[in-house]
Design a protein around this motif. Structure first.
Motif, PDB file in Angstrom:
ATOM      1  N   UNK A  45       0.842  -1.188   0.000  1.00  0.00           N
ATOM      2  CA  UNK A  45       0.000   0.000   0.000  1.00  0.00           C
ATOM      3  C   UNK A  45       0.884   1.247   0.000  1.00  0.00           C
ATOM      4  N   UNK A  46       0.640   2.152  -0.956  1.00  0.00           N
ATOM      5  CA  UNK A  46       1.375   3.417  -1.010  1.00  0.00           C
ATOM      6  C   UNK A  46       0.902   4.290   0.147  1.00  0.00           C
ATOM      7  N   UNK A  47       1.820   4.900   0.908  1.00  0.00           N
ATOM      8  CA  UNK A  47       1.409   5.740   2.046  1.00  0.00           C
ATOM      9  C   UNK A  47       0.419   6.817   1.629  1.00  0.00           C
ATOM     10  N   UNK A  48      -0.608   6.992   2.415  1.00  0.00           N
ATOM     11  CA  UNK A  48      -1.611   8.004   2.131  1.00  0.00           C
ATOM     12  C   UNK A  48      -1.002   9.394   2.276  1.00  0.00           C
ATOM     13  N   UNK A  49      -1.165  10.209   1.244  1.00  0.00           N
ATOM     14  CA  UNK A  49      -0.610  11.559   1.256  1.00  0.00           C
ATOM     15  C   UNK A  49      -1.734  12.574   1.218  1.00  0.00           C
ATOM     16  N   UNK A  50      -1.475  13.752   1.778  1.00  0.00           N
ATOM     17  CA  UNK A  50      -2.440  14.827   1.699  1.00  0.00           C
ATOM     18  C   UNK A  50      -2.423  15.458   0.315  1.00  0.00           C
ATOM     19  N   UNK A  51      -3.356  16.350   0.065  1.00  0.00           N
ATOM     20  CA  UNK A  51      -3.382  17.075  -1.206  1.00  0.00           C
ATOM     21  C   UNK A  51      -2.434  18.256  -1.146  1.00  0.00           C
ATOM     22  N   UNK A  52      -2.092  18.778  -2.315  1.00  0.00           N
ATOM     23  CA  UNK A  52      -1.211  19.939  -2.359  1.00  0.00           C
ATOM     24  C   UNK A  52      -1.851  21.126  -1.650  1.00  0.00           C
ATOM     25  N   UNK A  53      -3.154  21.323  -1.851  1.00  0.00           N
ATOM     26  CA  UNK A  53      -3.818  22.454  -1.216  1.00  0.00           C
ATOM     27  C   UNK A  53      -3.788  22.346   0.304  1.00  0.00           C
ATOM     28  N   UNK A  54      -3.812  21.082   0.818  1.00  0.00           N
ATOM     29  CA  UNK A  54      -3.757  20.911   2.276  1.00  0.00           C
ATOM     30  C   UNK A  54      -2.384  21.242   2.837  1.00  0.00           C
ATOM     31  N   UNK A  55      -1.349  21.228   1.984  1.00  0.00           N
ATOM     32  CA  UNK A  55      -0.022  21.684   2.414  1.00  0.00           C
ATOM     33  C   UNK A  55       0.046  23.199   2.443  1.00  0.00           C
ATOM     34  N   UNK A  56      -0.488  23.823   1.396  1.00  0.00           N
ATOM     35  CA  UNK A  56      -0.399  25.280   1.281  1.00  0.00           C
ATOM     36  C   UNK A  56      -1.325  25.970   2.274  1.00  0.00           C
ATOM     37  N   UNK A  57      -2.526  25.429   2.414  1.00  0.00           N
ATOM     38  CA  UNK A  57      -3.532  26.012   3.314  1.00  0.00           C
ATOM     39  C   UNK A  57      -3.996  24.927   4.300  1.00  0.00           C
ATOM     40  N   UNK A  58      -3.169  24.583   5.267  1.00  0.00           N
ATOM     41  CA  UNK A  58      -3.527  23.486   6.181  1.00  0.00           C
ATOM     42  C   UNK A  58      -4.749  23.833   7.024  1.00  0.00           C
ATOM     43  N   UNK A  59      -5.506  22.795   7.365  1.00  0.00           N
ATOM     44  CA  UNK A  59      -6.710  22.992   8.174  1.00  0.00           C
ATOM     45  C   UNK A  59      -6.376  23.288   9.628  1.00  0.00           C
ATOM     46  N   UNK A  60      -5.174  22.945  10.044  1.00  0.00           N
ATOM     47  CA  UNK A  60      -4.729  23.228  11.410  1.00  0.00           C
ATOM     48  C   UNK A  60      -3.276  23.651  11.363  1.00  0.00           C
ATOM     49  N   UNK A  61      -2.835  24.313  12.417  1.00  0.00           N
ATOM     50  CA  UNK A  61      -1.447  24.803  12.482  1.00  0.00           C
ATOM     51  C   UNK A  61      -0.493  23.613  12.626  1.00  0.00           C
ATOM     52  N   UNK A  62       0.609  23.673  11.896  1.00  0.00           N
ATOM     53  CA  UNK A  62       1.543  22.553  11.838  1.00  0.00           C
ATOM     54  C   UNK A  62       2.756  22.770  12.763  1.00  0.00           C
ATOM     55  N   UNK A  63       3.276  21.648  13.257  1.00  0.00           N
ATOM     56  CA  UNK A  63       4.499  21.667  14.072  1.00  0.00           C
ATOM     57  C   UNK A  63       5.489  20.683  13.461  1.00  0.00           C
ATOM     58  N   UNK A  64       6.641  21.196  13.043  1.00  0.00           N
ATOM     59  CA  UNK A  64       7.616  20.343  12.375  1.00  0.00           C
ATOM     60  C   UNK A  64       8.945  20.287  13.100  1.00  0.00           C
ATOM     61  N   UNK A  65       9.743  19.293  12.705  1.00  0.00           N
ATOM     62  CA  UNK A  65      11.072  19.090  13.281  1.00  0.00           C
ATOM     63  C   UNK A  65      12.091  18.827  12.183  1.00  0.00           C
ATOM     64  N   UNK A  66      13.265  19.438  12.321  1.00  0.00           N
ATOM     65  CA  UNK A  66      14.452  19.011  11.578  1.00  0.00           C
ATOM     66  C   UNK A  66      15.312  18.228  12.573  1.00  0.00           C
ATOM     67  N   UNK A  67      15.577  16.965  12.280  1.00  0.00           N
ATOM     68  CA  UNK A  67      16.471  16.176  13.122  1.00  0.00           C
ATOM     69  C   UNK A  67      17.616  15.645  12.274  1.00  0.00           C
ATOM     70  N   UNK A  68      18.578  15.031  12.921  1.00  0.00           N
ATOM     71  CA  UNK A  68      19.787  14.591  12.215  1.00  0.00           C
ATOM     72  C   UNK A  68      19.489  13.608  11.086  1.00  0.00           C
ATOM     73  N   UNK A  69      18.515  12.728  11.261  1.00  0.00           N
ATOM     74  CA  UNK A  69      18.348  11.638  10.308  1.00  0.00           C
ATOM     75  C   UNK A  69      16.942  11.491   9.736  1.00  0.00           C
ATOM     76  N   UNK A  70      15.966  12.248  10.225  1.00  0.00           N
ATOM     77  CA  UNK A  70      14.631  12.092   9.653  1.00  0.00           C
ATOM     78  C   UNK A  70      14.629  12.674   8.229  1.00  0.00           C
TER      79      UNK A  70
END
Length: 499
Positions: free
Chosen positions: A166-191
């Motif tokens: 099964x291919x991982x479920x991905x969001x739509x492009x519009x959901x990236x540009x205009x997310x329905x909720x505020x996002x919290x991200x991380x830059x880590x050494x290996x992710x």
């Protein structure tokens, strides 16, 4: 003596021995025989009843034991031969069973190979169908984008039933540009290639990050596995794509002539860019691309004050890359993020803090989906530091809103150092500002969760930007998330709990 040999014979009647003939002698003979038998029996009894080291007994044992031992060996040998025959019989049966199992396994492998071939064919057909749909959608999107309209077209997904992995479920492009909720991200050494540190932070905060940030240079092809792993984790992939070598020996210098803005504009990297765009289309999953961040500074090869670059070339380079992606249909999958450095950290004497200077790097609304910035709490380098959100982000936010009104804003790279012992207070100030509805256009915060040692003006500093740098930092972050949630008018985080 006669000179001849003669044999003398004594008459029987003349002898005195008890075995001689005669009635009287017969009695003596019987008595003698009886005496001999008794003596032999007595001797035998004495031998066997005597100590084990008796000479006579030892002599008898030396004769008897080899005979008994030989009999025992013969018996053992017979038993071993019997066991050997039994073992050979059992082994023969096991070999027959093993041959049967091997035959079954070979048959199963044959079926598996056939199924894998069918799966590959089905996946290839599905990818081809999606690629065509994406290309058509991208052309429509690109046309609308260049006309000044917002990018809203997303590729149609194949209705073919899923076969195999099964291919991982991905969001739509519009959901990236205009997310329905505020996002919290991380830059880590290996992710997103290893989730160990990501999961550690999630455990500390009792909340799962929603964006996986990572870096890549222009000497590396598109990593479909990075995008797929991020979506499989339930996080949006955010690629910081840097037009420089990915080699650690060169990324510390802005002088990389091969990667000058002029070379990119003149087409030196067109083949690489087209292949990269095609690979994004083939993968069929959206991602954020922060292209050449902090362009208003001069410490990277794409800065206009470095690497032989001239004024205005950054905008031409960005538009050139964007146009190639549009032609290949890749813009249907890309959220283009324009993210300069905080302006008040640059040279005031050279006019780099002015809004007009920042505007000169903006490619235009048709080429940008989100705007953002890099901004840190760095006490050794920040004049008049007040350890507040306004001091770190305020001036740059004002300019971004003026330059690109209505564009979603991403705090695309941020963090706080423990130097000065004000990190927890600064984090509290950050979330206090995010809980204010006036900042609801800030759609996400991407935290640089690294430890970095650098030298500036001959002084070496080690900045621990990580959320887990101290218990106070973790506590302030958790309290900050709760603070935003307490105001229903604020743009809310909707982070998944740690499972």
């Amino acid at each position: 003596m006669s000179e001849y040999n003669e044999t003398m014979i004594t008459p029987l009647s003349q002898g005195r021995s008890f075995w001689t003939t005669g009635k009287k002698n017969r009695r003596k003979t019987a008595l003698g025989a009886t005496t001999i038998v008794v003596l032999l029996a007595l001797i035998s009894w004495l031998v066997w009843m005597s100590p084990s080291d008796n000479i006579v007994r030892k002599a008898v044992s030396d004769v008897v034991q080899p005979i008994a031992g030989d009999a025992t060996l013969k018996s053992d040998r017979a038993n071993l031969l019997s066991q050997l025959v039994s073992s050979k019989s059992a082994m023969s049966n096991q070999q027959a069973e093993l041959a049967k199992i091997k035959a079954q396994l070979a048959a199963a492998n044959g079926k598996s190979t056939a199924l894998q071939q069918q799966l590959s064919a089905a996946s290839a057909a599905e990818s081809a169908a999606e690629g065509k749909a994406a290309s058509l959608s991208a052309q429509v999107a690109a046309a609308g984008s260049h006309a000044g309209t917002a990018k809203a077209v997303t590729p149609a997904k194949s209705t073919t039933a899923a076969v195999g992995p099964v291919v991982p479920q991905a969001g739509t492009l519009d959901s990236l540009i205009h997310p329905a909720s505020r996002q919290f991200g991380l830059y880590t050494d290996q992710s997103p290639f290893n989730w160990a540190e990501n999961d550690l932070v999630a455990s500390d905060l009792s909340a799962q990050p929603s964006i996986a940030g990572y870096f890549q240079g222009w000497d590396t092809d598109f990593r479909a596995d990075a995008v797929q792993r991020a979506w499989a984790k339930g996080e949006t992939p955010l690629l910081t794509w840097e037009s420089q070598s990915n080699s650690s020996s060169t990324t510390t210098t802005a002088n990389q002539a091969a990667y000058s803005l002029g070379n990119i504009i003149n087409g030196n990297f067109d083949a690489y860019l087209k292949k990269y765009a095609d690979d994004i289309v083939a993968n069929g999953q959206p991602l954020g691309i922060r292209l050449d961040q902090e362009m208003n500074a001069n410490w990277y090869p794409w800065g206009e004050g470095a690497n032989g670059n001239s004024k205005g070339q950054f905008v031409l380079m960005w538009q050139h890359v964007h146009d190639i992606f549009a032609a290949e249909g890749a813009n249907a999958y890309v959220d283009w993020i324009w993210a300069p450095n905080r302006v008040d950290g640059l040279s005031a004497a050279n006019g780099m803090q002015k809004e007009s200077y920042l505007l000169s790097f903006y490619p235009g609304d048709a080429y940008v989906d989100q705007v953002g910035m890099s901004a840190y709490l760095r006490p050794p380098y920040s004049t008049g530091e007040t350890y507040s959100f306004d001091h770190t982000f305020g001036t740059t936010l004002t300019q971004l809103r003026d330059i690109a009104p209505g564009k979603p804003i991403l705090l695309a790279e941020t963090g706080a150092s423990e130097i000065g012992n004000q990190k927890a207070a600064w984090i509290t100030s950050l979330f206090t500002a995010l809980s204010n509805p006036v900042n609801n256009d800030i759609v996400g915060v991407d935290w640089f969760n690294h430890v970095v040692t650098s030298t500036t003006s001959g002084v070496q500093y080690t900045n621990d930007w990580r959320i887990q740098s101290s218990n106070g930092s973790i506590a302030a972050f958790k309290s900050g998330l709760a603070l935003v949630a307490s105001n229903p008018q604020a743009f809310q985080f909707a982070l998944k709990p740690v499972s």
